[in-house]
Write an enzyme that holds these catalytic residues in place. Sequence first.
Site, short mmCIF file in Angstrom:
data_model
loop_
_atom_site.label_atom_id
_atom_site.label_comp_id
_atom_site.label_asym_id
_atom_site.label_seq_id
_atom_site.Cartn_x
_atom_site.Cartn_y
_atom_site.Cartn_z
N CYS A 58 13.26 -44.19 -36.74
CA CYS A 58 11.96 -44.44 -36.37
C CYS A 58 11.29 -42.96 -36.67
O CYS A 58 11.59 -41.94 -36.01
CB CYS A 58 11.66 -44.77 -34.97
SG CYS A 58 10.03 -44.88 -34.52
N CYS A 112 3.41 -44.77 -38.74
CA CYS A 112 4.78 -45.11 -38.90
C CYS A 112 5.46 -44.03 -39.86
O CYS A 112 5.06 -44.01 -41.12
CB CYS A 112 4.91 -46.47 -39.37
SG CYS A 112 6.67 -47.08 -39.58
#
Length: 335
Positions: free
Chosen positions: A91, A255
């Site tokens: 992530c 993101c």
Amino acid sequence: MKFSRSIQAIDSHTAGEATRIVVGGIPNIKGNSMPEKKEYLEENLDYLRTAIMLEPRGHNDMFGSVMTQPCCPDADFGIIFMDGGGYLNMCGHGTIGAMTAAIETGVVPAVEPVTHVVMEAPAGIIRGDVTVVDGKAKEVSFLNVPAFLYKEGVEVDLPGVGTVKFDISFGGSFFAIIHASQLGLKIEPQNAGKLTELAMKLRDIINEKIEIQHPTLAHIKTVDLVEIYDEPTHPEATYKNVVIFGQGQVDRSPCGTGTSAKLATLHAKGELKVGEKFVYESILGTLFKGEIVEETKVADFNAVVPKITGSAYITGFNHFVIDEEDPLKHGFILK
């Protein structure tokens, strides 16, 4: 007071997206590699994830991680990412949050003007440079795992929409990358519910009908996230996006892994060169900077090494407890 578990966590956000970092109070996570540790956590301690991510301690869109001992001797710490639906191999916004928290809480000693941090995730070793001013982490730039375009121009029938066309790329996890026009919607906060509904349908169809397998990491074999992109509204941005993941969670940030996947996709299509500036805008209007550092290979796939830059801010220090008499002790979701 008598509790079965007392858990310490650091809350932060990266470009608007939350990261709850568990730093203490959980059992030893066994495994000789980070993928093994991730598997052990999922199979033996998943109640901790649901207790911390879901209501009443969290919410539907909560994101988090568990800081662990690394398996690689060169790493400063290990990390396992999680959300309301399960676990992720990598992530980007969580990396920025974890490295910021590690510097500001002394897990990694701060060195000015730049502190080098090595973090081990299930997807591999992540190296970051944290800009530090007066002991505060101002900005994090990290080199992600190699990213690559996996399948180009995939078409499926999406109920309620028709035939849609998209790419599948890897940026730490597999993403379906689709233009918003394919869904007939703009990337705006008021459309978040409909975008989420369509993204979840698309992800389910992909994983049911299309074979997905990372060429070197056997445990990565599904599309986990859907990245919807469009033209930007921020004057500095190249594109705008929203990423949907987990059980229909909406990423508030641009993101980091999704940015990596987008960089690889654009490069494979000849639309972005090594070292060329790229800025991704989130659904909130916040920004990540992306750059392709070099070209590489992942098995037979042409790949790139992405660098992602962003900032995170600590918002709180939590001390959670679990009471065995609480009928909702392991969390719940209502949506």
